[in-house]
Design a protein around this motif. Structure first.
Motif, mmCIF file in Angstrom:
data_model
loop_
_atom_site.group_PDB
_atom_site.id
_atom_site.type_symbol
_atom_site.label_atom_id
_atom_site.label_comp_id
_atom_site.label_asym_id
_atom_site.label_seq_id
_atom_site.Cartn_x
_atom_site.Cartn_y
_atom_site.Cartn_z
ATOM 1 N N LYS A 1 1.057 4.956 8.756
ATOM 2 C CA LYS A 1 0.126 4.407 9.736
ATOM 3 C C LYS A 1 0.845 3.422 10.662
ATOM 4 O O LYS A 1 0.649 3.422 11.889
ATOM 5 C CB LYS A 1 -1.025 3.708 9.005
ATOM 6 N N SER B 1 -0.600 9.266 0.530
ATOM 7 C CA SER B 1 0.358 8.388 -0.148
ATOM 8 C C SER B 1 1.070 9.152 -1.258
ATOM 9 O O SER B 1 0.671 10.262 -1.634
ATOM 10 C CB SER B 1 -0.376 7.193 -0.753
ATOM 11 N N ILE C 1 -9.873 5.659 -3.669
ATOM 12 C CA ILE C 1 -8.873 4.953 -2.856
ATOM 13 C C ILE C 1 -8.892 3.470 -3.211
ATOM 14 O O ILE C 1 -9.938 2.814 -3.122
ATOM 15 C CB ILE C 1 -9.139 5.173 -1.358
ATOM 16 N N LYS D 1 -6.039 1.195 -2.362
ATOM 17 C CA LYS D 1 -5.144 0.453 -1.463
ATOM 18 C C LYS D 1 -3.796 0.091 -2.064
ATOM 19 O O LYS D 1 -2.759 0.324 -1.457
ATOM 20 C CB LYS D 1 -5.816 -0.807 -0.907
ATOM 21 N N SER E 1 -3.514 4.993 -3.656
ATOM 22 C CA SER E 1 -3.478 3.892 -2.693
ATOM 23 C C SER E 1 -4.199 4.280 -1.401
ATOM 24 O O SER E 1 -4.975 3.502 -0.860
ATOM 25 C CB SER E 1 -2.040 3.447 -2.418
ATOM 26 N N ARG E 2 -3.944 5.486 -0.902
ATOM 27 C CA ARG E 2 -4.682 6.029 0.236
ATOM 28 C C ARG E 2 -4.324 7.503 0.378
ATOM 29 O O ARG E 2 -3.366 7.969 -0.242
ATOM 30 C CB ARG E 2 -4.390 5.258 1.533
ATOM 31 N N LYS E 3 -5.055 8.240 1.179
ATOM 32 C CA LYS E 3 -4.750 9.657 1.366
ATOM 33 C C LYS E 3 -3.377 9.799 2.034
ATOM 34 O O LYS E 3 -3.054 9.053 2.945
ATOM 35 C CB LYS E 3 -5.828 10.340 2.199
ATOM 36 N N GLY F 1 1.401 5.727 2.609
ATOM 37 C CA GLY F 1 0.306 5.939 3.552
ATOM 38 C C GLY F 1 0.210 4.818 4.568
ATOM 39 O O GLY F 1 0.008 5.052 5.770
ATOM 40 N N ALA F 2 0.377 3.579 4.096
ATOM 41 C CA ALA F 2 0.322 2.418 4.993
ATOM 42 C C ALA F 2 1.502 2.407 5.953
ATOM 43 O O ALA F 2 1.359 2.043 7.129
ATOM 44 C CB ALA F 2 0.296 1.128 4.168
ATOM 45 N N GLY G 1 0.796 -1.227 0.000
ATOM 46 C CA GLY G 1 0.000 0.000 0.000
ATOM 47 C C GLY G 1 0.822 1.268 0.000
ATOM 48 O O GLY G 1 0.279 2.363 -0.126
ATOM 49 N N HIS H 1 -1.190 9.877 -4.132
ATOM 50 C CA HIS H 1 -2.078 11.006 -3.818
ATOM 51 C C HIS H 1 -1.335 12.335 -4.010
ATOM 52 O O HIS H 1 -1.795 13.226 -4.739
ATOM 53 C CB HIS H 1 -2.553 10.857 -2.368
#
Length: 283
Positions: free
Chosen positions: A47, A115, A139, A141, A111-113, A43-44, A40, A118
């Motif tokens: 997190k 990232s 989104i 992933k 992939s996600r906000k 962003g992943a 991902g 993005h």
């Protein structure tokens, strides 16, 4: 033996880490480095850093800077790739769109906000003088999610590293319209503040071992063939990629941090800048 958990994308940039682990170079110095793949992306990993699931990450420069401003208690301990990242701008192979200009007012798969996919959508939009406030996102992933989104027209374009997506261009899943290089060194190594406080010596030793590997990496026998085989890439593509990629063994400079912050602020992706020194920790 102390364990350090490191995250990164499952891409060719990170083979030096795997070689160090396979050859037990970290282990010989009393460090158990456990690698975790993050399909991902940035962003992943942000997190996971915030949650303490990993101690360090090989992460996109712009992504970690933005997240540190947003409260991620981590610092950059070194630049990893000193050259820009070349982002391909992709559409589905059967898409009606033939140029990047035609993608204005369409939806980008990300992939996600937060990232890279993005943030670089904003950079690309600015390059083409689009109104960045009107950008729309789906989104997805990861890369597999992007394939599905473009195929089903849930999104119309997707930005991802040029060579990672090249097999999908070759097999006519994607069609690449253009490239969009980052205007700064692309990957850094970031570590959680807690890990920096508790394990500074081990993290420093880990970098020393990695840096010896990246210094010799391009000259390793049959390294292009190994990369080609491991990452399902054509040999000619890997050779092109090796020619434009530079591994760094140095800390990011405050000027480089300033440049990325200026761009993020210009794109309204951050509301304020911080002192460049606040993002950097020298081991």
């Amino acid at each position: 033996m102390k364990t350090i958990k490191v995250g990164g994308v499952p891409e060719h940039f990170n083979l030096p880490w795997h070689l160090c682990i396979e050859e037990k170079l970290f282990e010989a110095r009393g460090i158990n480095v456990i690698w975790k793949d993050f399909p991902g992306g940035t962003g992943a990993m942000n997190k996971a850093l915030r949650a303490g699931e990993i101690d360090a990450a090989v992460i996109l420069t712009e992504g970690i800077l933005k997240d540190i401003i947003s409260g991620n208690e981590s610092k950059i301990i070194q630049t990893y790739i000193g050259s820009p990242l070349v982002w391909g701008i992709h559409v589905a192979a059967a898409s009606k769109y033939k140029s990047v200009e035609e993608l204005k007012n369409t939806k980008a798969a990300i992939s996600r906000k937060g990232s890279g996919s993005h943030l670089m959508a904003y950079v690309n939009a600015q390059n083409h003088t689009w109104n960045t406030e009107e950008l729309e996102f789906e989104i997805v992933k990861d890369l597999d999610g992007a394939v599905e989104a473009l195929k089903n027209d849930k999104a119309q374009y997707f930005m991802w590293e040029h060579f990672t997506t090249k097999p999908l261009v070759d097999n006519h899943t994607f069609r690449r319209l253009a490239d969009c290089p980052t205007p700064w060194p692309c990957f850094v190594i970031a570590a959680r503040n807690e890990s920096l406080k508790n394990e500074p010596d081990r993290l420093k030793t880990m970098l020393e071992i990695l840096n010896r590997e990246t210094q010799r990496f391009k000259n390793l026998p049959k390294i292009a063939e190994k990369l080609s085989e491991n990452y399902d890439q054509r040999l000619e593509d890997i050779e092109k990629w090796l020619n434009i990629t530079h591994w760094s063994q140095e800390q990011i400079t405050e000027n480089e941090v300033e440049k990325v912050q200026d761009k993020l602020l210009e794109l309204n992706l951050i509301s304020k800048k911080q002192r460049s020194s606040e993002f950097i920790h020298n081991l």
